[in-house]
Design a protein around this motif. Sequence first.
Motif, PDB file in Angstrom:
ATOM      1  N   GLY A 108     -11.561  32.103 120.221  1.00 23.80           N
ATOM      2  CA  GLY A 108     -11.457  30.673 120.536  1.00 23.80           C
ATOM      3  C   GLY A 108     -10.400  30.329 121.567  1.00 23.80           C
ATOM      4  O   GLY A 108      -9.658  29.361 121.421  1.00 23.80           O
ATOM      5  N   VAL A 109     -10.317  31.121 122.647  1.00 25.98           N
ATOM      6  CA  VAL A 109      -9.264  30.905 123.629  1.00 25.98           C
ATOM      7  C   VAL A 109      -9.607  29.730 124.544  1.00 25.98           C
ATOM      8  O   VAL A 109     -10.712  29.653 125.084  1.00 25.98           O
ATOM      9  N   GLU A 110      -8.671  28.798 124.664  1.00 24.36           N
ATOM     10  CA  GLU A 110      -8.846  27.664 125.573  1.00 24.36           C
ATOM     11  C   GLU A 110      -7.677  27.631 126.543  1.00 24.36           C
ATOM     12  O   GLU A 110      -6.530  27.610 126.137  1.00 24.36           O
ATOM     13  N   THR A 111      -8.003  27.647 127.825  1.00 23.51           N
ATOM     14  CA  THR A 111      -6.951  27.645 128.841  1.00 23.51           C
ATOM     15  C   THR A 111      -7.122  26.443 129.759  1.00 23.51           C
ATOM     16  O   THR A 111      -8.245  26.069 130.105  1.00 23.51           O
ATOM     17  N   PHE A 112      -6.022  25.840 130.121  1.00 20.96           N
ATOM     18  CA  PHE A 112      -6.048  24.670 130.999  1.00 20.96           C
ATOM     19  C   PHE A 112      -5.323  24.996 132.294  1.00 20.96           C
ATOM     20  O   PHE A 112      -4.329  25.697 132.298  1.00 20.96           O
ATOM     21  N   TYR A 113      -5.855  24.438 133.399  1.00 17.83           N
ATOM     22  CA  TYR A 113      -5.075  24.378 134.636  1.00 17.83           C
ATOM     23  C   TYR A 113      -4.672  22.921 134.796  1.00 17.83           C
ATOM     24  O   TYR A 113      -5.471  22.102 135.214  1.00 17.83           O
ATOM     25  N   GLY A 114      -3.453  22.600 134.477  1.00 20.38           N
ATOM     26  CA  GLY A 114      -3.056  21.192 134.469  1.00 20.38           C
ATOM     27  C   GLY A 114      -3.849  20.476 133.398  1.00 20.38           C
ATOM     28  O   GLY A 114      -3.756  20.804 132.211  1.00 20.38           O
ATOM     29  N   LYS A 115      -4.711  19.530 133.806  1.00 24.69           N
ATOM     30  CA  LYS A 115      -5.515  18.812 132.814  1.00 24.69           C
ATOM     31  C   LYS A 115      -6.941  19.326 132.761  1.00 24.69           C
ATOM     32  O   LYS A 115      -7.752  18.870 131.970  1.00 24.69           O
ATOM     33  N   ILE A 116      -7.252  20.268 133.656  1.00 22.35           N
ATOM     34  CA  ILE A 116      -8.628  20.763 133.715  1.00 22.35           C
ATOM     35  C   ILE A 116      -8.796  21.935 132.761  1.00 22.35           C
ATOM     36  O   ILE A 116      -8.033  22.902 132.793  1.00 22.35           O
TER      37      ILE A 116
END
Lengths: 343, 246
Positions: free
Chosen positions: B6-14
């Motif tokens: 369940g990995v969730e990665t953000f670039y800033g708000k994206i």
Amino acid sequence: MKGRYEDENLTWIPILIVGIFLLPFVLKGLTYSYKYYLFVLNMAGIYIILTVGLDLLSGYTGLISLGHAAFLAIGSYTSAILVDQVGIPFVFSLFISPLIVGLFGFIIGFPALRITGMYLGLTTMGFGFIVKRLIIAFREWTQGAGGLEVSFPIIFGYTFKSDWDNYFLISAFAILAVVVSRRIGKSKIGRAFMAIRDSEQAAEASGVNLAKYKMLAFFISGIFAGLAGVLFAHTSHFISTDHFDILLSIYFIIMVLVGGASSIYGAVLGTLFIVLLDYLFVPEMKGWIQEFLNIEGGDIQSLLFGLIMFLFIIFQPTGLYGMWLKMRIYWKLFPFNPKKKFI
Amino acid sequence: MLKLVGVETFYGKIKALHGVSLEVKEGQLVTILGANGAGKTTILKTISGLVEPEHGTIHFNGQRIDGEDSEKIVALGIGHVPEWRRIFPELTVEENLLMGGFLIKEKELLYERMEEAFRHFPILEKRKKQIAGTMSGGEQQMLAILRALMIRPKLLLLDEPSLGLSPILVRDIFTTIKDLHQSGVTILLVEQNVNRALSIADYGYVLTTGKILLSGTYEELLNEEKVREQYLGEGKYMRRSKLWSG
């Protein structure tokens, strides 16, 4: 084409060092105004100590600093206050003051973890302005904008009073700075610096701790600038905020670029080139240049240095040192060289 | 060996990864397929610690590694070959390899490994002192892989090794990857060249816009119609005039 290989010819280095220490005697024999030449060489020596440190930061690590005059200022004032007001011997100040400046470098390193390039240049420039203001604000210690008189350097009871004495002191430290910075550049630390400059991501993926090494670059650079500051304060006997202008920071970057970024010898050559131009060539030719360009007064130095940097970036991005390397290859191959011009 | 849950990665708000779960077993060659911008590179970056995941866990050999410094993750034995063969262009070949072994403390071991790397790809030995940026694309990619191998990784993350290379070099690179895999290195491969990637992989994941769409072995994925259509160019063709009429 980089001067960081082990298979370098090192035999000429002792000869060069002996030459450096014999130079004042030669100058004395040649001209009556040798004292002025020694003063100029002392200036160059102090700036060399700073620019090799700046080269490690800007040339090797790729972090532009436009605030190195501020580091020089902190070094100068710290040492002046420590020696004259606190009463610490000059010899100890030679060690303590650079470390203090290194810590300031460490602090300036923090924003460098997030920003790079142009913006880092502006941030460090802002640091320069802040330091200047602070020096004026701490009037009790620094005498504000009026400037501060500083005592002579004393090492083991010997007082360095004249430019003649100072020459030996400064050139010894300049040689030390060049040797140490070259060792750093060739070491694992230097490789990590260059890796960060070339690709931050790949460096990180190789296991380089970006934060640690960027701060280290600022710290080391600060130490060099601090040492230069200590020598500057005590050999010129008088310091004021005017000495540490923003323009000086820009000159330092020009010295590194003209010499050839990311080579220590380049920084040395570039510094000598700019300082000699500034103190010897420009005063001689000032009248002529003004007449030629049909301008009155004006800052000939800025004009000239701007032009030099401009030309170097376009035509000789590897700097004076790159030029020297190309020339050497040309002469090595002499009769059999490919028909290409070497500059 | 490596397990993402369940990995969730953000670039800033994206949000770049919407809960990715995948597993790499010891000795496997696993490939992640997907279109541009699907998040393949982000997965690798998240594993090697170049970006931090917001949610989810990553376990490597039973040890939790999400949110750790990349320095520690490299030391645990995950080698990462970044996209676009990010070698250090201004350093020499030798220095590039030394950088790969940055975390190796013993000098003898470092040079021993370097000799081994040269044995792997002898052309580089002749070019030891050459500035790496002046080499050809294929040589640079080899150098990038060898650099990652300096630490003897247990798991090698390869990010689009065939990007921007000529077909012959692509073949060579894939042969090298296959050899590496056979010599016992576990590999997680991200590739756009789906055919080739699947042909050497044990298991594949298909990624679209940050989500795992499908997963399976080579045969399973090849039989899947969506994969054939979207990635192998075997989709239905349409007359151009019909395109406009909808």
